[in-house]
Structure formats: C-alpha cells, structure tokens
Design an enzyme around this catalytic site. Structure first.
Site, mmCIF file in Angstrom:
data_model
loop_
_atom_site.group_PDB
_atom_site.id
_atom_site.type_symbol
_atom_site.label_atom_id
_atom_site.label_comp_id
_atom_site.label_asym_id
_atom_site.label_seq_id
_atom_site.Cartn_x
_atom_site.Cartn_y
_atom_site.Cartn_z
ATOM 1 N N ASP A 147 -10.002 3.134 2.103
ATOM 2 C CA ASP A 147 -10.140 2.728 3.445
ATOM 3 C C ASP A 147 -10.776 3.595 4.493
ATOM 4 O O ASP A 147 -11.438 3.031 4.991
ATOM 5 C CB ASP A 147 -8.934 2.018 3.792
ATOM 6 C CG ASP A 147 -8.007 0.977 3.175
ATOM 7 O OD1 ASP A 147 -8.750 0.045 2.656
ATOM 8 O OD2 ASP A 147 -6.853 0.673 2.850
ATOM 9 N N LYS B 270 0.741 -1.215 -0.066
ATOM 10 C CA LYS B 270 0.119 -0.142 -0.065
ATOM 11 C C LYS B 270 1.005 1.238 -0.127
ATOM 12 O O LYS B 270 0.239 2.082 -0.494
ATOM 13 C CB LYS B 270 -1.006 0.036 0.995
ATOM 14 C CG LYS B 270 -2.177 -1.029 1.034
ATOM 15 C CD LYS B 270 -3.100 -0.662 2.311
ATOM 16 C CE LYS B 270 -4.423 -1.492 2.178
ATOM 17 N NZ LYS B 270 -5.275 -1.241 3.085
#
Ligand code: ATR
Length: 282
Positions: free
Chosen positions: A102, A66
């Site tokens: 997220d 990420k």
C-alpha cells in the site's frame, strides 16, 4: 497449470482487485485465477490455513484483516512491520511471507504527479488510521521536507507521528489549525474515509486557504473525484485520485507473485470502467 490467488476481506463484494488481476492474467495468456473470499474475523485463521494447505500461490488481505494477518504468516517484510499491517502474502514453498504494498504503491503513484519536487514539500496528512500509517511510513522513507498530521482525535495523530516518522521533522495540529494554516502546505493528503461514496458531499477539511500550486491527494477512489479534489481543482491545484494507489498496490502484489510487471494503465482503465458501470464481465 493455472495458479490460484485470492483476496481475504469482509466484506469483499465490491472489490476491484479480482477485475484488475484476472484481466492482467488474460492479457498475458496465463491460466491463473484471482478469487475474493468473504471471511469473517473469527474465520481468518482457518481460512489462511486452508489456503496454505491448498497451495494457493498468494493472496491479498484487506479490511478488517490487515493487522490480524500478521500473527498468521511465517515471515514479515521490514516495511510491513513498520506500517504494522500486511496487504499481500506470498506463498514461497509453503512459507507465507507478508508484505505491505500500500505504502510503496501510494508513493509511486504520487511521484508520477509530483516528480522530485516531493522532496521539497511540506506535507499535511489528514487522518491517523491504518491508511495514514502506510502513507506516513513511505513519506518518511522518501524524506519529504516536513510532515504535519491532523486528525479529529489528536492523540491518535501524536501516536502515529512518534511511531511512523523517524527521519523527517513532524508535528501534529488540530483540524481547525490545519484549515487556518493550509497555505503552508504544498501537498495535502486525505487518508480518512470522509467523502467516500455514498457521502460524496463531505470534505475532511475546508480548502479556503489552499495554495494554487498545491497538490491535493485523496486515497479514496470511489468517487474517482471526491468533493475535496473537485474543490482543489477549482482553486487551480493539482488533484490526485486514489485510483493510482489502488492500482499501485495491486501491480506491486502482482510483481511479487509472478515476477512480471502488469500494465498499470490498463488496470486503471479497468477500475474506471467498473466504477462507471460500463464494464462487461466475461
Ligand atoms: P483506515 O484503516 O482506512 O485508515 P481507520 O483506522 O478507521 O481507517 O481510520 C479512519 C480515519 O478517518 C481516522 O483518522 C478517523 O478519525 P479518528 O481517529 O478521529 O476516528 C478519520 N475519520 C473517519 N470518519 C471521520 C469523520 N466523519 N470526520 C473526521 N475524521 C474521520
């Protein structure tokens, strides 16, 4: 022609993402396909170049990529920059744009449980890793009343407070202090992996001093109800599982790629069925 979407991670074997996306394509009669790719760290650059060359429409990025993916895309959305991580990439006419769904996925899921009350809450965030960064960034944007960060390693909590919390009054405390002062918080969020399967008997902090009107939210979704959430319910508090965040981030990625809102409730059912081992894959 169907489009190809994917997930880059390592490992990715147990990911629920292919299940929720492929099911949504079937529901909408779309010939698209979502494929997970197990990509070791040293292969990430080559994998991204390969996906780009193949004209893949978009992909998700998960642990451990990420942060590293940030150097491999052509443009990064503002919130992803603040969070310091990308989980969703859109291929826009050959340019890769990185987003982070997220944080927003978490916020939307949380709001379905707290409603506007969230603005009045003193929030305790447990943990200071990547997941905490996403949560803190959106709580700060939403302007909750106060944010307190507690972590096994306090310096990491201090760094995170300085980097991710700009609008809201923030402080950091030890895990012991958090346990003692737990009554001060209306919302407690576990962002650590403590309690995740197979270590289901573990809890990041004791809930002895929990308020009965508190909301306890765990980012973990396997098990669906961690020990922390089960103990919270015993005290009369509201327990919020990490499934909502997982589905939220996936649904927002889906929207970015296709401009269509998927059925989140159905996505949640798919995850639950897979976790319970009841889903028959077609
Ligand atoms: P993620 O990106 O999923 O948030 P991470 O960056 O590795 O993962 O962060 C994990 C978080 O869980 C950290 O806050 C970590 O505490 P430290 O900063 O002290 O390492 C916390 N954590 C993990 N295992 C833990 C344990 N057994 N007890 C307490 N905290 C733990």
């Amino acid at each position: 022609m169907g489009k190809l979407f994917g997930l880059l991670g390592h490992p990715v074997g147990h990911s629920m993402s292919p299940h929720i996306h492929n099911d949504a394509y079937r529901q909408l009669d779309l010939a698209h396909h979502y494929q997970s790719f197990d990509v070791p760290e040293q292969q990430l650059k080559a994998a991204v170049e390969g996906l780009k060359a193949l004209g893949v429409a978009g992909f998700n990025v998960t642990i451990p990529h990420k942060v590293a993916i940030m150097d491999l895309v052509d443009e990064i959305d503002e919130e992803a920059k603040i969070i310091g991580a990308i989980n969703t990439v859109v291929n826009k006419n050959g340019r890769l744009i990185g987003y982070n769904t997220d944080g927003e996925g978490y916020l939307q899921s949380l709001l379905t449980h707290t409603g506007e009350r969230l603005k009045e809450m003193n929030v305790l965030v447990i943990g200071a890793g990547g997941a905490a960064r996403a949560v803190l960034t959106v709580l700060d944007r939403y302007s909750v009343r106060t944010i307190t960060i507690t972590n096994r390693t306090l310096e990491k909590a201090e760094k995170l407070a300085a980097e991710c919390v700009q609008n809201v009054k923030a402080e950091t405390i030890t895990l012991t202090q958090a346990e003692e002062n737990l009554h001060d918080y209306q919302l407690i969020i576990n962002t650590t992996s403590v309690g995740m399967s197979p270590n289901v008997e573990e809890m990041p902090i004791s809930l002895e001093n929990l308020r009965a009107d508190a909301v306890v939210s765990d980012l973990i979704y396997n098990p669906v109800k961690t020990k922390l959430l089960l103990e919270a319910e015993k005290k009369g508090a509201t327990a919020v599982s990490g499934i909502g965040m997982f589905v939220g981030q996936g649904a927002l990625a889906f929207e970015k790629w296709l401009g269509i809102e998927p059925d989140r409730e159905r996505m949640e059912q798919i995850v639950l069925q897979h976790l319970e081992g009841k889903h028959a894959d077609r």
